[in-house]
Design an enzyme around this catalytic site. Sequence first.
Site, mmCIF file in Angstrom:
data_model
loop_
_atom_site.group_PDB
_atom_site.id
_atom_site.type_symbol
_atom_site.label_atom_id
_atom_site.label_comp_id
_atom_site.label_asym_id
_atom_site.label_seq_id
_atom_site.Cartn_x
_atom_site.Cartn_y
_atom_site.Cartn_z
ATOM 1 N N ILE A 199 11.317 8.638 64.965
ATOM 2 C CA ILE A 199 11.812 7.462 65.693
ATOM 3 C C ILE A 199 13.104 6.894 65.125
ATOM 4 O O ILE A 199 13.680 5.994 65.712
ATOM 5 C CB ILE A 199 10.742 6.345 65.729
ATOM 6 C CG1 ILE A 199 10.304 5.952 64.311
ATOM 7 C CG2 ILE A 199 9.554 6.756 66.567
ATOM 8 C CD1 ILE A 199 9.323 4.791 64.280
ATOM 9 N N GLY A 210 20.608 5.844 56.804
ATOM 10 C CA GLY A 210 21.492 6.443 55.814
ATOM 11 C C GLY A 210 20.750 7.159 54.700
ATOM 12 O O GLY A 210 21.208 8.174 54.181
ATOM 13 N N ALA A 268 17.022 7.489 54.773
ATOM 14 C CA ALA A 268 15.650 7.872 55.093
ATOM 15 C C ALA A 268 15.481 8.228 56.566
ATOM 16 O O ALA A 268 16.221 7.754 57.422
ATOM 17 C CB ALA A 268 14.704 6.724 54.734
ATOM 18 N N ASP A 324 21.751 -6.279 52.550
ATOM 19 C CA ASP A 324 22.128 -5.375 53.643
ATOM 20 C C ASP A 324 21.638 -5.926 54.982
ATOM 21 O O ASP A 324 21.040 -5.214 55.782
ATOM 22 C CB ASP A 324 21.552 -3.980 53.399
ATOM 23 C CG ASP A 324 22.254 -2.905 54.246
ATOM 24 O OD1 ASP A 324 23.381 -3.169 54.726
ATOM 25 O OD2 ASP A 324 21.667 -1.827 54.421
#
Length: 531
Positions: free
Chosen positions: A15, A19, A21, A130
């Site tokens: 799904i 970057g 995983a 992030d």
Amino acid sequence: MIGTQVGKYLISQEIGDGGHAFVFKGEGGGHVVAVKMLKPSIADEDNLEERFVREAEALKQLVHKNIVQFVEYHFQDGYHYLILEYMDQGSVEDMIKEMGAVPPRYAVPIFYSVLDAIQYSHNHGYIHRDLKPNNILINSEGEAKLTDFGITKVVGGKNLTQQGFVLGTTVYMAPEYLTQGMCNQQTDVYALGVTFYEMLTDRKPFEFLREDEPLRDFALRVCQGTATPPSAYRPISPQLERIVMKSIAQKPKDRYKSAKEFRKDLAKHFPELIKRKIVIRQKRSHTDIHNLDDLAFDASAIPAAGSDRGNGLSSALRGAVAATALLLVMIATHFAPTMFPRELGETSPGILYGLGAGVGLLIGFLLYFMLPGKRTIQASLVGGGAAAAPKETPAESSFDAEESSIPEFDIEDTIPFADQFRSNKPAKMSDKSELNAYLVVISGPDKGRRFGLRPVSRIGRDLRVDIRPHDPEISRHHTAITFDGRSFTVEDLGSTNGSFLNEVKIVGKEVLQAGDILRCGSSSMRFEKGA
């Protein structure tokens, strides 16, 4: 990875691809989860294994309704896995791609809940570092939740970042983070402000002018330039614009000191809007990789935005009935002197036609408004089909600056979301592979080309599949190659000409070995591992 058992969960679908995983859907024990697997090719880079473990530890500690829930952590067959709460409606980034600028009635309540989550994180000593639209996920209940705590900074904890480096996504970084590596609550506030700006405008305050623009030039514009006010792109209230601009102020002293302060300002000026429930239609399942052809969206199943619905007559049909009545009256008026010469006598034609027109219009008017009309609702787009809710334009959109809320909306005013299988956008082909596995074309139209393999790689001519050789003999959905955590297996997807492994027709699933030759159509491809 399809079919791999991780703990008690069986992986059923890929799904996402971030970057660091891959993300899969897993099912087990009556539960659906997200399985996040650290990419093996980069696991030993920049302390990523330790960061993956840190994310698990952070999520164990951060139990909040607007933070993706941690379920389990596994290290299995040399791979790291995080088992997380499954968020089935994609990310805010998907929403922006589907809707363009997100109307405030959606953006404000979603963002308000995210502010609560990040304040909770800060209170527990975690700086996210992030924050961006891709890391805000939505579920079918309309809940927004933060994810991806992999580069989280633990206040007072061990620093995993090399000196002179900063982690995160550049366009969401605060000036002091870009230039000095300074990371605190206010740098998270800045990233949230950029995210909010992007939601409301479909733009970022500062963007790279070109792909190869030096980071130094971009950083100079962020630190010395002035962001364009959101109202230059979309009509929003002055109060909302002030809040957004304060959140991305260049100097920390001019910015919100905390997510709590940011949240409080939103609540003060939009008290009803922050409580607005986000309603999302349930979208259809698309878990079976064998049936991509069956996923063509049936737009007739759901009416287009603003379309008529119900048991009455449409406006057009009622108008046609009214016009027909007027025409019949005028025809009767034309023949009236012939049919009733004694009664009408010397009445002039002008008077007769005038009376006929008046009577006809009256009858038509009464028929139009007395006939039952269809009930009109605002329908949503399910999964990126063809009948999307119309985007606002400056001429159509309004936001009363004097009001603290937006007018009430019907429950059918739902958010449309993109669906990667129904968007008909081409999948990205690559000669790189995070799994260090490749198909090298040794004969056929693409001889010499190398295709990188993913956890699930499909071969065919359909734009939505991952590997598309220029071979007219290949079916639209020809072959699938999947990685199960230990090895790669190949299977035919019901192609016209079949798939062959070392010139033996594939029946069921076959395990690939380095050097094996896979033939689809007239193209032969050598399987390489670890190259």
